[in-house]
Enzyme design. Structure first.
Site, PDB file in Angstrom:
ATOM      1  N   SER A  72       4.234   9.627  26.018  1.00 60.58           N
ATOM      2  CA  SER A  72       4.404   9.259  24.617  1.00 60.58           C
ATOM      3  C   SER A  72       3.226   8.369  24.226  1.00 60.58           C
ATOM      4  CB  SER A  72       5.752   8.568  24.403  1.00 60.58           C
ATOM      5  OG  SER A  72       5.980   8.335  23.030  1.00 60.58           O
TER       6      SER A  72
ATOM      7  N   HIS B 190       4.772  13.311  22.948  1.00 59.19           N
ATOM      8  CA  HIS B 190       5.260  12.963  21.615  1.00 59.19           C
ATOM      9  C   HIS B 190       4.066  12.789  20.685  1.00 59.19           C
ATOM     10  CE1 HIS B 190       9.035  10.992  23.625  1.00 59.19           C
ATOM     11  NE2 HIS B 190       9.076  12.309  23.654  1.00 59.19           N
TER      12      HIS B 190
ATOM     13  N   ASP C 215      12.714   8.113  27.115  1.00 68.85           N
ATOM     14  CA  ASP C 215      12.733   9.560  27.266  1.00 68.85           C
ATOM     15  C   ASP C 215      12.078   9.947  28.593  1.00 68.85           C
ATOM     16  OD1 ASP C 215      13.194  12.201  26.622  1.00 68.85           O
ATOM     17  OD2 ASP C 215      11.461  12.387  25.292  1.00 68.85           O
TER      18      ASP C 215
END
Length: 204
Positions: A12, A39, A131
């Site tokens: 991310s 992401h 995540d």
């Protein structure tokens, strides 16, 4: 060590630098598929593929629904779709976001574990959410391997630390060490499909 058929990777915040460093350290001719959830914003979709391609000899592309997983390719999850692993191919989903993210690293990892069991290597990189932690734990429970970027080297240590909380026995490596380790892995000709695809194997 159980042979690896599939590498799944999640990142991310700060992920572009991390993923670029890893791919740049993998030599041409590498024979395993690498599947990445990064992401990112929708407007960065095409730009990310091009940026990564500049730093690796491997083919970088966005995964498509029902596309066969080919060995030696690097696949990115499209923005706003969950990328799922089925035996030998991909599936895209518009299910609700997980950890406020779509694509979700957890969903990629968990589907990879379901289809490939202990022949999956999961890699958790820098990021500012949890995540990937549950998905990494799923891979490890099935006997697969998990690598976590050393938190002190990450632009955001939240994601690596969350993964280590769930998988305390994960290998903790710097980016250069992750690239070197992945580079030692390879799929034998016997384990590739005749067309070069990464098919499901029954000798789990």
């Amino acid at each position: 060590m159980t042979p690896v058929d599939l590498i799944v990777m999640g990142a991310s915040f700060g992920g572009l630098r991390a993923v670029t460093a890893i791919l740049a350290g993998i030599s041409e001719g590498f024979s395993l598929p690498i599947v990445i959830v990064q992401h990112r914003l929708a407007e960065a979709e095409e730009r990310l593929v091009g940026l990564l391609q500049k730093h690796t000899a491997l083919k970088v592309r966005e995964a498509e629904d029902k596309e066969d997983i080919a060995c030696g390719n690097v696949y990115l999850a499209p923005t706003n779709y969950h990328l799922l692993i089925e035996p030998g191919c991909f599936a895209l989903s518009t299910e609700a976001p997980v950890c406020h993210a779509r694509p979700s690293i957890d969903m990629l990892f968990e589907s990879a574990e379901y289809s490939y069991k202990d022949r999956v290597l999961g890699v958790v990189l820098t990021g500012a959410s949890s995540d990937g932690a549950k998905g990494a734990a799923s891979i490890r429970r099935s006997g697969g391997m998990v690598i976590v970027q050393a938190p002190e080297t990450a632009e955001s240590r939240v994601m690596p630390e969350a993964a280590l909380h769930e998988v305390p026995d994960a290998r903790v490596l710097r980016l250069d060490e992750i690239a070197a380790f992945i580079g030692t892995l390879g799929a034998s000709k016997e384990r590739k499909g005749e067309d070069g695809s990464a098919g499901q194997h029954t000798d789990y």
